[in-house]
Design a protein around this motif. Structure first.
Motif, PDB file in Angstrom:
ATOM      1  N   ALA A 204       1.000  -1.023  -0.048  1.00 60.87           N
ATOM      2  CA  ALA A 204      -0.055  -0.103   0.103  1.00 60.87           C
ATOM      3  C   ALA A 204       0.939   1.255  -0.046  1.00 60.87           C
ATOM      4  O   ALA A 204       0.647   2.135  -0.549  1.00 60.87           O
ATOM      5  CB  ALA A 204      -0.926   0.008   1.203  1.00 60.87           C
ATOM      6  N   LEU A 205       1.984   1.156   0.808  1.00 60.84           N
ATOM      7  CA  LEU A 205       2.784   2.281   0.828  1.00 60.84           C
ATOM      8  C   LEU A 205       3.235   2.825  -0.673  1.00 60.84           C
ATOM      9  O   LEU A 205       3.490   4.155  -0.869  1.00 60.84           O
ATOM     10  CB  LEU A 205       4.125   2.153   1.549  1.00 60.84           C
ATOM     11  CG  LEU A 205       4.074   2.230   3.154  1.00 60.84           C
ATOM     12  CD1 LEU A 205       5.250   1.573   3.750  1.00 60.84           C
ATOM     13  CD2 LEU A 205       3.893   3.690   3.250  1.00 60.84           C
ATOM     14  N   LYS A 206       3.469   1.687  -1.572  1.00 59.76           N
ATOM     15  CA  LYS A 206       4.140   2.104  -2.999  1.00 59.76           C
ATOM     16  C   LYS A 206       3.002   2.981  -3.705  1.00 59.76           C
ATOM     17  O   LYS A 206       3.551   3.632  -4.590  1.00 59.76           O
ATOM     18  CB  LYS A 206       4.304   0.706  -3.682  1.00 59.76           C
ATOM     19  CG  LYS A 206       5.419   0.015  -3.034  1.00 59.76           C
ATOM     20  CD  LYS A 206       5.749  -1.248  -3.882  1.00 59.76           C
ATOM     21  CE  LYS A 206       6.714  -2.040  -3.099  1.00 59.76           C
ATOM     22  NZ  LYS A 206       6.796  -3.481  -3.698  1.00 59.76           N
ATOM     23  N   THR A 207       1.609   2.861  -3.252  1.00 63.11           N
ATOM     24  CA  THR A 207       0.781   3.712  -4.085  1.00 63.11           C
ATOM     25  C   THR A 207       0.733   5.216  -3.461  1.00 63.11           C
ATOM     26  O   THR A 207       0.273   6.077  -4.131  1.00 63.11           O
ATOM     27  CB  THR A 207      -0.490   3.429  -3.855  1.00 63.11           C
ATOM     28  OG1 THR A 207      -0.793   3.255  -2.315  1.00 63.11           O
ATOM     29  CG2 THR A 207      -0.719   1.667  -4.137  1.00 63.11           C
TER      30      THR A 207
ATOM     31  N   LYS B 274      -0.221  16.505   6.815  1.00 63.62           N
ATOM     32  CA  LYS B 274       0.145  15.560   5.728  1.00 63.62           C
ATOM     33  C   LYS B 274       0.208  14.133   6.170  1.00 63.62           C
ATOM     34  O   LYS B 274       0.006  13.106   5.329  1.00 63.62           O
ATOM     35  CB  LYS B 274       1.500  16.165   5.135  1.00 63.62           C
ATOM     36  CG  LYS B 274       1.268  17.145   3.826  1.00 63.62           C
ATOM     37  CD  LYS B 274       2.669  17.466   3.344  1.00 63.62           C
ATOM     38  CE  LYS B 274       2.310  17.917   2.000  1.00 63.62           C
ATOM     39  NZ  LYS B 274       3.519  17.931   0.870  1.00 63.62           N
ATOM     40  N   ILE B 275       0.751  13.851   7.407  1.00 69.04           N
ATOM     41  CA  ILE B 275       0.942  12.713   7.789  1.00 69.04           C
ATOM     42  C   ILE B 275      -0.352  12.119   8.315  1.00 69.04           C
ATOM     43  O   ILE B 275      -0.391  10.759   7.935  1.00 69.04           O
ATOM     44  CB  ILE B 275       1.771  12.734   9.291  1.00 69.04           C
ATOM     45  CG1 ILE B 275       3.501  12.897   8.758  1.00 69.04           C
ATOM     46  CG2 ILE B 275       1.825  11.289   9.750  1.00 69.04           C
ATOM     47  CD1 ILE B 275       4.259  13.447   9.871  1.00 69.04           C
ATOM     48  N   ASN B 276      -1.127  12.925   8.616  1.00 68.97           N
ATOM     49  CA  ASN B 276      -2.656  12.239   8.951  1.00 68.97           C
ATOM     50  C   ASN B 276      -3.197  11.909   7.634  1.00 68.97           C
ATOM     51  O   ASN B 276      -4.013  10.845   7.744  1.00 68.97           O
ATOM     52  CB  ASN B 276      -3.539  13.515   9.683  1.00 68.97           C
ATOM     53  CG  ASN B 276      -3.033  13.311  11.113  1.00 68.97           C
ATOM     54  OD1 ASN B 276      -2.644  12.586  11.712  1.00 68.97           O
ATOM     55  ND2 ASN B 276      -3.485  14.667  11.737  1.00 68.97           N
ATOM     56  N   ASN B 277      -3.230  12.685   6.703  1.00 70.46           N
ATOM     57  CA  ASN B 277      -3.519  12.445   5.238  1.00 70.46           C
ATOM     58  C   ASN B 277      -3.157  11.053   4.766  1.00 70.46           C
ATOM     59  O   ASN B 277      -3.693  10.377   4.092  1.00 70.46           O
ATOM     60  CB  ASN B 277      -3.480  13.514   4.386  1.00 70.46           C
ATOM     61  CG  ASN B 277      -4.310  14.839   4.676  1.00 70.46           C
ATOM     62  OD1 ASN B 277      -5.391  14.632   5.237  1.00 70.46           O
ATOM     63  ND2 ASN B 277      -3.973  16.077   3.903  1.00 70.46           N
ATOM     64  N   ALA B 278      -1.624  10.880   4.892  1.00 71.94           N
ATOM     65  CA  ALA B 278      -1.169   9.795   4.388  1.00 71.94           C
ATOM     66  C   ALA B 278      -1.598   8.371   5.134  1.00 71.94           C
ATOM     67  O   ALA B 278      -1.739   7.772   4.467  1.00 71.94           O
ATOM     68  CB  ALA B 278       0.395   9.923   4.634  1.00 71.94           C
ATOM     69  N   LEU B 279      -1.787   8.541   6.569  1.00 69.18           N
ATOM     70  CA  LEU B 279      -2.556   7.586   7.089  1.00 69.18           C
ATOM     71  C   LEU B 279      -3.939   7.260   6.502  1.00 69.18           C
ATOM     72  O   LEU B 279      -4.130   5.811   6.323  1.00 69.18           O
ATOM     73  CB  LEU B 279      -2.339   7.893   8.670  1.00 69.18           C
ATOM     74  CG  LEU B 279      -1.101   7.660   9.462  1.00 69.18           C
ATOM     75  CD1 LEU B 279      -1.451   7.945  11.010  1.00 69.18           C
ATOM     76  CD2 LEU B 279      -0.813   6.205   9.370  1.00 69.18           C
ATOM     77  N   LYS B 280      -4.576   8.040   6.459  1.00 74.64           N
ATOM     78  CA  LYS B 280      -5.864   7.889   5.976  1.00 74.64           C
ATOM     79  C   LYS B 280      -5.868   7.179   4.692  1.00 74.64           C
ATOM     80  O   LYS B 280      -6.519   6.314   4.325  1.00 74.64           O
ATOM     81  CB  LYS B 280      -6.527   9.344   5.740  1.00 74.64           C
ATOM     82  CG  LYS B 280      -7.354  10.026   7.033  1.00 74.64           C
ATOM     83  CD  LYS B 280      -8.297  11.000   6.678  1.00 74.64           C
ATOM     84  CE  LYS B 280      -8.499  11.681   7.873  1.00 74.64           C
ATOM     85  NZ  LYS B 280      -8.987  13.086   7.707  1.00 74.64           N
ATOM     86  N   GLN B 281      -5.043   7.665   3.725  1.00 72.08           N
ATOM     87  CA  GLN B 281      -4.805   7.115   2.234  1.00 72.08           C
ATOM     88  C   GLN B 281      -4.334   5.805   2.321  1.00 72.08           C
ATOM     89  O   GLN B 281      -4.928   5.020   1.753  1.00 72.08           O
ATOM     90  CB  GLN B 281      -3.821   8.088   1.663  1.00 72.08           C
ATOM     91  CG  GLN B 281      -4.316   8.257  -0.020  1.00 72.08           C
ATOM     92  CD  GLN B 281      -3.617   9.212  -0.366  1.00 72.08           C
ATOM     93  OE1 GLN B 281      -3.580  10.310  -0.187  1.00 72.08           O
ATOM     94  NE2 GLN B 281      -3.018   9.006  -1.555  1.00 72.08           N
ATOM     95  N   LEU B 282      -3.492   5.648   3.100  1.00 70.67           N
ATOM     96  CA  LEU B 282      -2.803   4.212   3.590  1.00 70.67           C
ATOM     97  C   LEU B 282      -3.972   3.110   3.867  1.00 70.67           C
ATOM     98  O   LEU B 282      -4.199   2.093   3.360  1.00 70.67           O
ATOM     99  CB  LEU B 282      -1.807   4.238   4.403  1.00 70.67           C
ATOM    100  CG  LEU B 282      -0.966   3.182   4.540  1.00 70.67           C
ATOM    101  CD1 LEU B 282      -0.249   3.061   3.178  1.00 70.67           C
ATOM    102  CD2 LEU B 282       0.162   3.369   5.535  1.00 70.67           C
ATOM    103  N   LYS B 283      -4.866   3.799   4.747  1.00 68.06           N
ATOM    104  CA  LYS B 283      -5.867   2.841   5.247  1.00 68.06           C
ATOM    105  C   LYS B 283      -7.015   2.647   4.195  1.00 68.06           C
ATOM    106  O   LYS B 283      -7.351   1.449   3.865  1.00 68.06           O
ATOM    107  CB  LYS B 283      -6.823   3.674   6.459  1.00 68.06           C
ATOM    108  CG  LYS B 283      -7.060   2.648   7.532  1.00 68.06           C
ATOM    109  CD  LYS B 283      -8.069   3.301   8.633  1.00 68.06           C
ATOM    110  CE  LYS B 283      -7.715   4.380   9.671  1.00 68.06           C
ATOM    111  NZ  LYS B 283      -8.367   4.564  10.599  1.00 68.06           N
ATOM    112  N   LEU B 284      -7.329   3.563   3.332  1.00 66.73           N
ATOM    113  CA  LEU B 284      -7.979   3.356   2.422  1.00 66.73           C
ATOM    114  C   LEU B 284      -7.823   2.338   1.482  1.00 66.73           C
ATOM    115  O   LEU B 284      -8.467   1.529   0.877  1.00 66.73           O
ATOM    116  CB  LEU B 284      -8.373   4.807   1.439  1.00 66.73           C
ATOM    117  CG  LEU B 284      -9.547   5.735   2.023  1.00 66.73           C
ATOM    118  CD1 LEU B 284      -9.333   6.797   1.100  1.00 66.73           C
ATOM    119  CD2 LEU B 284     -11.029   4.986   1.804  1.00 66.73           C
TER     120      LEU B 284
END
Lengths: 235, 149
Positions: B92-95, B131-141
């Motif tokens: 998921a990180l790669k995305t 940005k970190i919170n957004n990254a976590l949210k995106q990762l979760k999605l």
């Protein structure tokens, strides 16, 4: 699969792990970087402690010795006991100064974390106070007719009451106004010590409780400081 | 010092994807850092160390086309579920965009504070946190999507 924030953060810790480094130990062993010893670090902190802290300790020891010579023992133990919270206040003020002003000037010019600095200063002040207290206790022990432990309990319960309550306030409220709270606490402890005579067993229990309280608050004070942000250059 | 070495090495590896090059750059960053005493006495030395490492990685990346090595999955004794999640998180990180991955590495793998991250990346603390919170949210999605795929 579980995808809550906690689980994701846990896996993120290892998600970026690279292959094990091959030349790390050899490199670090040969790296010549400016090291300092812990003793050098502590000695450097001595210069930053205000002179009034040293004066308060010397004055206390001098006054006790002079008082003993001129007044004899009598109620003198209670008088000394009432003065000790003020010595505690002097030490607490020093730590409070470091915390409430965030040590900006020092942080900018040194390579240590604030928790290291606070710990070193507490240690220095504690060591100086300990020497002063040993002298006082030894002077009072001679001729007072009291045992060592009852004397220590009687002398230092107000001191510990001041340190526990002051550190408790410092740990919860990081404001400049906290200094006034600490001053109030020390005056209260001093007045209580001079005005109220408590049963020996109760006093012993209170002493043990306050000793634990002070230790707990000191640990909390050190732990709540920011983690080490620097390179820990001490060797 | 050992801990910092590991963290800088992890950071360099993230940037160049080559363990040998990453280690060379890590050592170069340390040598450069200690050769200039002004870095040490200027306060916030960790941020300077990361800045040097980052610049060295950028230079190395420009000089050389890197081919990413296959990642090692050595968690053989971990439970299957944890292993699956670990692989899924890596995938998921790669995305995510590079800057988001970098922030997640600094925050969660290298355990840096928001203040340090903002020093290193040049973002304000607020922007870094957002940005970190957004990254976590995106990762979760992405992870949720993968579950249903």
């Amino acid at each position: 699969m579980k995808h809550d924030n906690r689980s994701i953060k846990k896996h993120l810790k290892t998600a970026f792990d690279p292959p094990a480094p091959m030349k790390k130990d050899a490199f670090l062993a040969s790296l010549n970087y400016p090291r300092t010893t812990y003793f050098g670090f502590v000695a450097a902190q001595v210069r930053y402690i205000r002179k009034r802290i040293w004066c308060a300790s010397f004055l206390l020891v001098g006054l006790v010795l002079a008082g003993l010579a001129y007044l004899g023992h009598g109620n003198f133990i209670w008088i000394v006991s009432a003065f000790l919270p003020l010595v505690a206040l002097a030490g607490i003020m020093e730590v409070a100064k470091s915390l409430s002003y965030n040590m900006a000037e020092l942080e900018m010019s040194c390579k240590y974390s604030l928790s290291d600095i606070v710990l070193a200063r507490l240690g220095i002040i504690g060591a100086v106070n300990a020497v002063a207290f040993i002298v006082i206790t030894a002077a009072l022990l001679r001729g007072s007719g009291m045992g060592l432990i009852p004397l220590i309990v009687q002398l230092f319960t107000p001191y510990l009451l001041t340190t526990t309550l002051s550190l408790f306030s410092l740990n919860r409220f990081r404001m400049r106004g906290t200094l006034y709270v600490c001053a109030g606490v020390s005056c209260l402890a001093s007045a209580l010590s001079a005005g109220i005579h408590i049963n020996e067993t109760v006093l012993m229990g209170l002493f043990a409780l306050l000793l634990l309280g002070t230790a707990r608050e000191i640990i909390k004070l050190i732990r709540t400081e920011d983690g080490i942000w620097n390179l820990s250059l001490t060797a | 010092m050992q801990e910092q070495y590991d963290k800088i090495y992890r950071y360099c590896y993230f940037k160049v994807k080559d363990s040998h090059l990453a280690e060379d750059l890590t050592q170069e960053a340390f040598l450069c850092f200690f050769s200039q005493s002004s870095y040490i006495s200027r306060g916030k030395p960790l941020a300077y160390l990361y800045t040097i490492a980052r610049n060295l990685c950028t230079d190395a990346f420009r000089k050389k086309e890197t081919c990413p090595l296959p990642e090692d999955l050595e968690n053989t004794d971990a439970s299957t579920d944890a292993l699956e999640t670990s692989i899924a998180v890596k995938e998921a990180l790669k995305t995510l965009p590079e800057d988001m991955r970098e922030l997640l590495l600094l925050r969660y793998a290298n355990d840096l504070s928001m203040a340090e991250i903002s020093e290193i990346t040049g973002l304000s603390r607020f922007a870094a946190r957002r940005k970190i919170n957004n990254a976590l949210k995106q990762l979760k999605l992405v992870l949720k999507k993968e579950d249903f795929a």
